[in-house]
Design a protein around this motif. Structure first.
Motif, PDB file in Angstrom:
ATOM      1  N   LEU A  30       0.845  -1.189   0.000  1.00  0.00           N
ATOM      2  CA  LEU A  30       0.000   0.000   0.000  1.00  0.00           C
ATOM      3  C   LEU A  30       0.882   1.242   0.000  1.00  0.00           C
ATOM      4  CD1 LEU A  30      -2.461  -1.258   2.730  1.00  0.00           C
ATOM      5  CD2 LEU A  30      -3.117  -0.797   0.360  1.00  0.00           C
ATOM      6  N   TYR A  31       0.456   2.287  -0.726  1.00  0.00           N
ATOM      7  CA  TYR A  31       1.183   3.550  -0.774  1.00  0.00           C
ATOM      8  C   TYR A  31       0.191   4.697  -0.597  1.00  0.00           C
ATOM      9  CZ  TYR A  31       5.135   0.957  -2.729  1.00  0.00           C
ATOM     10  OH  TYR A  31       6.167   0.070  -2.915  1.00  0.00           O
ATOM     11  N   GLY A  32       0.658   5.758   0.044  1.00  0.00           N
ATOM     12  CA  GLY A  32      -0.188   6.923   0.195  1.00  0.00           C
ATOM     13  C   GLY A  32       0.565   8.090   0.788  1.00  0.00           C
ATOM     14  N   ALA A  33      -0.027   9.253   0.676  1.00  0.00           N
ATOM     15  CA  ALA A  33       0.603  10.495   1.123  1.00  0.00           C
ATOM     16  C   ALA A  33       0.162  10.855   2.526  1.00  0.00           C
ATOM     17  CB  ALA A  33       0.249  11.629   0.164  1.00  0.00           C
ATOM     18  N   TRP A  34       1.069  11.480   3.261  1.00  0.00           N
ATOM     19  CA  TRP A  34       0.734  12.074   4.549  1.00  0.00           C
ATOM     20  C   TRP A  34       1.224  13.528   4.551  1.00  0.00           C
ATOM     21  CZ3 TRP A  34       5.415  13.481   6.379  1.00  0.00           C
ATOM     22  CH2 TRP A  34       6.525  12.683   6.096  1.00  0.00           C
ATOM     23  N   GLY A  35       0.800  14.268   5.561  1.00  0.00           N
ATOM     24  CA  GLY A  35       1.154  15.679   5.588  1.00  0.00           C
ATOM     25  C   GLY A  35       1.577  16.175   6.956  1.00  0.00           C
ATOM     26  N   ASP A  36       2.471  17.159   6.951  1.00  0.00           N
ATOM     27  CA  ASP A  36       2.851  17.935   8.144  1.00  0.00           C
ATOM     28  C   ASP A  36       3.252  17.061   9.328  1.00  0.00           C
ATOM     29  OD1 ASP A  36       2.493  20.305   6.830  1.00  0.00           O
ATOM     30  OD2 ASP A  36       0.459  20.624   7.558  1.00  0.00           O
ATOM     31  N   GLY A  37       4.286  16.263   9.129  1.00  0.00           N
ATOM     32  CA  GLY A  37       4.794  15.443  10.220  1.00  0.00           C
ATOM     33  C   GLY A  37       6.006  14.652   9.779  1.00  0.00           C
ATOM     34  N   GLY A  38       6.435  13.749  10.632  1.00  0.00           N
ATOM     35  CA  GLY A  38       7.595  12.939  10.342  1.00  0.00           C
ATOM     36  C   GLY A  38       7.282  11.570   9.803  1.00  0.00           C
ATOM     37  N   GLY A  39       5.987  11.275   9.573  1.00  0.00           N
ATOM     38  CA  GLY A  39       5.618   9.971   9.060  1.00  0.00           C
ATOM     39  C   GLY A  39       5.842   8.874  10.081  1.00  0.00           C
ATOM     40  N   PHE A  40       6.117   7.680   9.612  1.00  0.00           N
ATOM     41  CA  PHE A  40       6.324   6.535  10.499  1.00  0.00           C
ATOM     42  C   PHE A  40       7.644   6.691  11.246  1.00  0.00           C
ATOM     43  CE2 PHE A  40       3.260   4.860   7.497  1.00  0.00           C
ATOM     44  CZ  PHE A  40       2.401   4.172   8.333  1.00  0.00           C
ATOM     45  N   GLY A  41       7.576   6.555  12.569  1.00  0.00           N
ATOM     46  CA  GLY A  41       8.753   6.703  13.398  1.00  0.00           C
ATOM     47  C   GLY A  41       9.087   8.130  13.751  1.00  0.00           C
ATOM     48  N   GLY A  42       8.375   9.087  13.169  1.00  0.00           N
ATOM     49  CA  GLY A  42       8.609  10.494  13.451  1.00  0.00           C
ATOM     50  C   GLY A  42       7.558  11.049  14.388  1.00  0.00           C
ATOM     51  N   ALA A  43       7.454  12.345  14.406  1.00  0.00           N
ATOM     52  CA  ALA A  43       6.468  13.031  15.233  1.00  0.00           C
ATOM     53  C   ALA A  43       6.120  14.342  14.552  1.00  0.00           C
ATOM     54  CB  ALA A  43       7.010  13.268  16.645  1.00  0.00           C
TER      55      ALA A  43
END
Length: 377
Positions: A30-43
Motif C-alpha cells: 500500500l502507498y499513500g501520502a501524509w502531511g505535516d509530520g515525520g511519518g512513520f517513526g517520526g512526530a
C-alpha cells in the motif's frame, strides 16, 4: 446497509502525520501520502515535512509502515511540498493529486514555472490549484505534470476512485477522479479556512488509463445521465455527480468494493474537524447515491469506542477504506481515518476493523384470505 466498527482493533501509527489515503500497488504494498509530520517513526516536529509518501507492508493486523519519500529517516528526500488526499496505482505507476501549501503562481492558464522558494511563494492556499504527480519507482521520486486544474475552473481538492491491486477490477479502461466544488471560485484558504463548502457538490472526471498524465484535454467530465447512460464532455459541460445542501468537506475519498458491487464515497458536512462525516454508496461512480451512515457534530464519528483506550478528541475530518484489506465477501473492511489533533491523538494514521451490516429484504406479504381459508394456487 449500515456499518459496525470493532474498536478493540483500533491502532494508531505515525503520530503527528495526517491524511493517508492509500492505494494498492502492483508490488502488493500500500502507498499513500501524509502531511505535516515525520511519518512513520517520526512526530509532529521530528522529521517533519509538508508532504511525504509512505509504503505499508503486511496485513490489516500486522502491517508496518515505512517513509519512502520525506519524513524521519526517509528512504528518499522530499522534492516539493503540498498535500494529497488522492493516490492511485495504474500499470505499476503511482499517480497523486497534489494541492499546494504555498502556490507558486498567481494566475490560471499554462506557462507557470515551478518554484518552491518560500520567498516568492503566495500565502498558504490548498484551494489555488490541483496538479498531478507520478512516480515510476514506487514513490522514490516524483515528477509533476506541466498542467493544472485551477480554482477558476470551479474545482479544488481531488481524489482518485480506487479499485483493487494496481487498479484491477475497474469497470472499464478509464480512471475516475472526484473534484470538490468550492463554495466560491474566488475562495482562498486564508479567508475561508479549511471549512465545509456549502451547498456541497462533487464533479467527476474520467481519463483513459493510458493518458492520465497527458494533459487537461485528455479528461472528460460527467454531464448528467441521458437515457439511462452517463454523458461525458468538456470541462464547460460538467454537472455535479453528488450534492448535499449541508456541504462537502475540503477532502473526499472514493473506492469500489468488488464483492458487493458498490462504490463508496466519504466526505464531511455541516462543520469540519468534528467527526461530521457521511458515507454513501452507489452502483456506479456517478450514482445514484444512498446514505450508509451520517455522523453529525452532535453524534460524531467515534463518539463511543468500546475496546479502545487510545486518547481521543472529536476532531476527525477524513476517512477512507483500505483497498487491500477487504474481507473475502466484501463485508469486512479496514477503515483508515485521521483528525486535526495538532500532533496529538487523531493527528495520525488510525485503523479500525469493521463490517457492513446488510439490511434484510422485506418479508413477503401474507397470502390473501378467502372465506374458505388462505388463497392457494
Amino acid at each position: 446497509m449500515d456499518i459496525e466498527l470493532d474498536w478493540s482493533t483500533h491502532r494508531r501509527e505515525a503520530q503527528g502525520s495526517d491524511n493517508f489515503q492509500l492505494t494498492w500497488a502492483d508490488d502488493d504494498n500500500l502507498y499513500g501520502a501524509w502531511g505535516d509530520g515525520g511519518g512513520f517513526g517520526g512526530a509532529n516536529d521530528d522529521g517533519r515535512d509538508s508532504l511525504g509518501f509512505a509504503r505499508i507492508e503486511g496485513g490489516w493486523n500486522t502491517y508496518r509502515g515505512y517513509n519512502v519519500w520525506g519524513g524521519k529517516n526517509a528512504e528518499n528526500p522530499p522534492q516539493f511540498p503540498g498535500k494529497s488526499w488522492g493516490t492511485i496505482c495504474v500499470g505499476g505507476v503511482l499517480y497523486s493529486w497534489i494541492v499546494p501549501d504555498n502556490p507558486d503562481a498567481a494566475g490560471s492558464g499554462d506557462g507557470f514555472r515551478f518554484t518552491d522558494d518560500p520567498a516568492v511563494a503566495w500565502p498558504r492556499d490548498h484551494y489555488r490549484y490541483v496538479h498531478l504527480a507520478r512516480s515510476k519507482d514506487h514513490g522514490a521520486t516524483w515528477e509533476r505534470a506541466p498542467w493544472r486544474w485551477w480554482r477558476e475552473d470551479n474545482l479544488i481538492v481531488a481524489t482518485f476512485l480506487n479499485h483493487g491491486r494496481d487498479d484491477d477490477g475497474a469497470r472499464d479502461e478509464f480512471v475516475y477522479s472526484y473534484f470538490l466544488r468550492p463554495e466560491r471560485t474566488d475562495v482562498t484558504q486564508s479567508e475561508f479556512k479549511l471549512n465545509v463548502h456549502k451547498p456541497g457538490a462533487l464533479f467527476l472526471a474520467r481519463v483513459h488509463r493510458d493518458h492520465i498524465f497527458a494533459g487537461r484535454d485528455a479528461y472528460e467530465w460527467f454531464g448528467g445521465v441521458v437515457k439511462g447512460k452517463p454523458a461525458w464532455g468538456p470541462l464547460a459541460s460538467k454537472q455535479p455527480v453528488f450534492e448535499n445542501p449541508e456541504g462537502t468537506g475540503w477532502c473526499v475519498s472514493a473506492i469500489h468494493n468488488r464483492a458487493l458491487g458498490r462504490y463508496f464515497l466519504a466526505t464531511e458536512h455541516g462543520v469540519s474537524e468534528r467527526g461530521s462525516l457521511g458515507l454513501y454508496d452507489a452502483p456506479a461512480p456517478w450514482g445514484p447515491w444512498t446514505t450508509v451512515k451520517y455522523w453529525t457534530a452532535a453524534h460524531p464519528f467515534g463518539q463511543t469506542r468500546p475496546g479502545s483506550a487510545l486518547e481521543w478528541k472529536d476532531n476527525i475530518f477524513f476517512f477512507s477504506f483500505v483497498p487491500k484489506w477487504w474481507g473475502a465477501d466484501g463485508r469486512e473492511f479496514t477503515l483508515l481515518f485521521t483528525g486535526a489533533g495538532k500532533g496529538q491523538d487523531n493527528d495520525s494514521l488510525n485503523t479500525v476493523r469493521g463490517r457492513f451490516i446488510m439490511r434484510k429484504p422485506p418479508a413477503p406479504p401474507p397470502p390473501e384470505k378467502t372465506p374458505d381459508g388462505p388463497a392457494g394456487p
